[in-house]
Design a protein around this motif. Structure first.
Motif, short mmCIF file in Angstrom:
data_model
loop_
_atom_site.label_atom_id
_atom_site.label_comp_id
_atom_site.label_asym_id
_atom_site.label_seq_id
_atom_site.Cartn_x
_atom_site.Cartn_y
_atom_site.Cartn_z
N THR A 173 40.22 87.47 -26.92
CA THR A 173 41.15 86.82 -25.99
C THR A 173 40.08 87.07 -24.75
OG1 THR A 173 43.20 87.32 -27.05
CG2 THR A 173 43.15 86.78 -24.71
N ASN A 174 39.90 88.40 -24.36
CA ASN A 174 39.14 88.88 -23.08
C ASN A 174 37.67 88.54 -23.44
OD1 ASN A 174 41.63 90.87 -22.86
ND2 ASN A 174 41.47 89.01 -21.65
N PHE A 175 36.75 88.06 -22.81
CA PHE A 175 35.34 88.13 -23.23
C PHE A 175 34.46 87.72 -21.93
CE2 PHE A 175 36.85 83.55 -23.84
CZ PHE A 175 36.07 82.94 -22.69
N PHE A 176 33.17 88.32 -22.18
CA PHE A 176 32.08 88.08 -21.18
C PHE A 176 31.65 86.59 -21.62
CE2 PHE A 176 27.84 88.76 -20.25
CZ PHE A 176 28.08 88.71 -18.54
N GLY A 177 31.51 85.72 -20.91
CA GLY A 177 30.82 84.59 -20.78
C GLY A 177 31.49 83.10 -20.23
N THR A 178 31.29 81.96 -21.08
CA THR A 178 31.74 80.91 -20.29
C THR A 178 32.66 80.18 -21.32
OG1 THR A 178 29.92 79.68 -21.49
CG2 THR A 178 29.28 80.64 -19.32
N ALA A 186 21.35 85.98 -17.54
CA ALA A 186 21.25 87.19 -16.77
C ALA A 186 19.95 87.17 -16.13
CB ALA A 186 21.44 88.26 -17.94
N LYS A 187 19.99 87.82 -14.79
CA LYS A 187 18.84 88.00 -13.91
C LYS A 187 18.62 89.34 -13.28
CE LYS A 187 18.56 82.85 -12.35
NZ LYS A 187 18.55 82.12 -11.28
N THR A 188 17.32 89.69 -13.21
CA THR A 188 17.43 90.98 -12.38
C THR A 188 16.34 90.49 -11.40
OG1 THR A 188 15.58 91.69 -13.77
CG2 THR A 188 17.51 92.33 -14.26
N ASN A 189 16.54 90.90 -9.94
CA ASN A 189 15.70 90.52 -8.92
C ASN A 189 15.49 88.90 -8.94
OD1 ASN A 189 13.98 91.07 -6.56
ND2 ASN A 189 12.17 91.31 -7.88
N VAL A 191 14.98 86.77 -11.14
CA VAL A 191 14.24 86.31 -12.20
C VAL A 191 14.80 86.48 -13.58
CG1 VAL A 191 12.14 86.55 -13.63
CG2 VAL A 191 12.25 87.12 -11.04
N GLU A 192 15.22 85.31 -14.17
CA GLU A 192 15.61 85.02 -15.33
C GLU A 192 15.19 86.28 -16.33
OE1 GLU A 192 16.45 82.00 -19.02
OE2 GLU A 192 16.83 81.61 -16.83
N GLY A 193 16.06 87.00 -17.01
CA GLY A 193 15.82 88.13 -18.00
C GLY A 193 15.95 87.60 -19.61
N TRP A 194 17.25 87.11 -19.56
CA TRP A 194 17.60 86.52 -21.00
C TRP A 194 18.59 85.34 -20.79
CZ3 TRP A 194 22.75 86.80 -21.82
CH2 TRP A 194 23.49 87.55 -21.32
N ARG A 195 18.74 84.52 -21.69
CA ARG A 195 19.66 83.49 -21.71
C ARG A 195 20.34 83.26 -23.31
NH1 ARG A 195 19.44 77.95 -19.09
NH2 ARG A 195 18.18 78.94 -17.64
N LEU A 196 21.62 83.10 -23.11
CA LEU A 196 22.31 82.80 -24.25
C LEU A 196 22.88 81.18 -24.19
CD1 LEU A 196 23.94 83.70 -26.74
CD2 LEU A 196 25.99 84.39 -25.29
N GLY A 203 17.77 83.74 -25.95
CA GLY A 203 16.09 83.83 -25.61
C GLY A 203 15.98 84.90 -24.51
N ILE A 204 14.93 85.70 -24.75
CA ILE A 204 14.42 86.77 -23.87
C ILE A 204 12.95 86.35 -23.56
CG2 ILE A 204 13.81 89.18 -23.41
CD1 ILE A 204 15.72 89.95 -25.55
N GLY A 205 12.85 85.79 -22.36
CA GLY A 205 11.52 85.40 -21.78
C GLY A 205 11.22 83.97 -21.98
#
Length: 558
Positions: A173-178, A186-189, A191-196, A203-205
């Motif tokens: 019921t509760n989740f992290f996502g769209t 997800a990004k750091t600085n 810059v994209e780090g990974w993508r679902l 995908g990582i990279g």
């Protein structure tokens, strides 16, 4: 009396006011109350209802006080700084961007407080209504502010994951996502780090993964860069536990026209050192769950081949790289291989002569570097084989030599042809039959071979010669040795039918004599070697010698 009259006249003035007094502040004016400031702009209206003027005297005095306040307000009217349509509480200069500004350093804004049940009873709430719920539960625990979004009451602090974590969640019921068909990034600085992706690929990279999990490392990396690293650290334990580094299961039915399952696909190229797999401290099993050796392959194994282009004549220190199956091409005349570069302890090498030319595998040839040289068959002696032949070797680091395991010639007729020749002279002064260093051939069990050969015998004194032939246990043989001695009437012959039986004194007196031999060997259940033996027939200090280029040749008949 006069004073009383003035007081009464003053009271009469106020008490004779209409039933309701309305004070209108002109546009752009403001006034202050007794406690705090109330800033009113743009013709705001303040109205005060009064009881009838005929109110008893005691009550009229109270009204007198009220009107005194109003008078005070009227006397404090002043021109504001700017003309606007906003209200300020605690400030005479409300921000122009705000309809209402409340300014305080000691008090806060108190919104309506109520329970969830009370909130849900608000009739027709307007979009943007704000309340504070005192018994909030679920993902919005503890109690928090709610606003109406036009459809439902939504907790201000309860719609996302908190930095310190959430409580009271319900899996699924509760989740992290769209909730729409949009990738989650997800990004750091920045810059994209990974993508679902919306399709469920991670995908990582890479922003376009084509599998459940795809990692891509692109661009130049620093010296300390480490790619995908899956580490399983297991300390000592007294419990019965299983530790898996990586477990991949591929089961079920497959109905596609082209179904390929890769348990593990590694493509390591481009580096100074490329290692596809390192296994330490355990056995490696292929198609079995119970390996009994370091590498246990329960099935067939295929070696891809590489080609090597040789030249006519001697080929020294040939380089075959990291291949174990090498197809030799190129020569248009007889050629030889004297050594193979890059030997590694335990490495096996199969050389296939795909030409129609004879190839000689040279024994201990000085044309090659010592560590690249070859020991043929029983350590010494060249091997000469025709075209379409294969030879298998293994490298011994302790001996710094390639050691020949087997050699064969295969033709369309199904026959096999083997050669061995003497690279150097060999001399003996003993009367005990001795194995020739070079003249021997390997033969398999339940096989038949025609044996023939040539020997250049050298005798410098009165010494004489005896010969014999040994074969594997259980084999039968019939070999005839003959020679043309210039002293004795030709030809002289000796027939050998038993393994290791001597010819006796061959009584050859010439200095250089040609010896020929010819016959058949048939093996039983044992494999082994067909070995030429020889020695002095009579003891002498003068040696007898078999010269270089003497040879033995065997032809399999099946």
């Amino acid at each position: 009396m006069e004073s009383r009259y003035r007081e009464m006249s003053f009271f009469r003035f106020f008490f004779r006011l209409p039933k309701a007094v309305v004070v209108v502040v002109p546009i752009g004016f403001s006034f202050c109350a007794m406690h705090g400031q109330l800033m009113v702009h743009q013709g705001a209206t303040i109205s005060t209802k009064l009881n009838r003027w005929r109110t008893p005297i005691a009550k009229r005095r109270k009204f007198f006080l009220a009107y005194s306040v109003i008078a005070c307000v009227l006397l404090s009217v002043r021109v504001p700084v700017a003309h606007s349509q906003n209200v300020g509480i605690g400030t005479a200069t409300p921000n122009n961007s705000a309809l209402l500004e409340i300014l305080s350093t000691s008090q806060g804004f108190l919104a309506p407080r109520m329970t969830q049940a009370q909130r849900n009873l608000i009739p027709a709430p307007a979009t943007g209504d704000l309340v504070y719920c005192t018994d909030s539960t679920g993902i919005a625990t503890p109690e928090t502010f709610y606003y109406y979004n036009g459809i439902a009451w939504v907790p201000i602090m309860g719609t996302g994951w908190l930095l310190a974590g959430n409580a009271g969640t319900i899996a699924g019921t509760n989740f992290f996502g769209t909730t729409d068909s949009v990738d989650l990034v997800a990004k750091t600085n920045s810059v994209e780090g990974w993508r679902l992706t919306a399709q469920g690929n991670l995908g990582i990279g890479t922003s376009t993964p084509t599998s459940i999990l795809q990692t891509v490392a692109s661009g130049a990396q620093t010296s300390s860069y480490i790619g995908n690293l899956l580490t399983t650290t297991a300390t000592t334990s007294t419990a019965s536990i299983n530790k898996y580094g990586t477990e991949i299961l591929s089961t079920g039915g497959w109905s596609g026209t082209s179904d390929t399952n890769f348990g593990l696909l590694v493509n390591a190229t481009g580096g100074t050192t490329n290692l596809s797999g390192i296994f330490q401290g355990g056995d490696v099993a292929i198609n079995t769950t119970a390996p009994v050796t370091y590498v246990d392959d329960n099935g067939d194994m295929a070696l891809n081949y590489s080609s090597y282009t040789a030249s006519n004549g001697a080929n020294n220190d040939i380089s075959v790289g990291r291949w174990s199956f090498v197809r030799i091409t190129g020569p248009t005349a007889s050629y030889s291989i004297t050594g193979v570069a890059g030997g590694v302890d335990g490495k096996t090498l199969i050389l296939f002569n795909s030409t129609s030319q004879q190839i000689t595998i040279s024994n201990e040839d000085t044309g090659s570097t010592a560590a690249d040289r070859i020991w043929t068959l029983n350590s010494t002696g060249d091997i000469v084989i025709d075209g379409k032949a294969a030879i298998e070797m293994i490298y011994s680091a302790a001996d710094s030599r390639w050691i020949v395991l087997s050699a064969s010639t295969v033709s369309t007729s199904g026959t096999g042809l083997l050669f061995a020749k003497k690279p150097t002279d060999q001399s003996l002064t003993t009367t005990t039959l001795t194995n020739d260093n070079d003249l021997h051939l390997a033969i398999s069990a339940n096989d038949s071979m025609v044996v023939e050969g040539y020997i250049h015998y050298h005798n410098t004194g009165s010494s004489s010669l005896q010969m014999a032939v040994t074969v594997p246990t259980g084999a039968t043989m019939d070999i005839v040795i003959y020679t043309d001695d210039v002293v004795l009437p030709p030809p002289e012959t000796w027939t050998l039918t038993s393994s290791g039986t001597s010819t006796g004194d061959m009584a050859m007196n010439a200095v250089d004599i040609v010896i020929h031999y010819y016959g058949v060997v048939i093996t039983g259940s044992n494999s082994g070697k067909i070995q030429i033996q020889w020695a002095q027939a009579k003891s002498s200090s003068t040696p007898v010698t078999f010269k270089a280029k003497s040879y033995i040749r065997g032809t399999l008949i099946r």
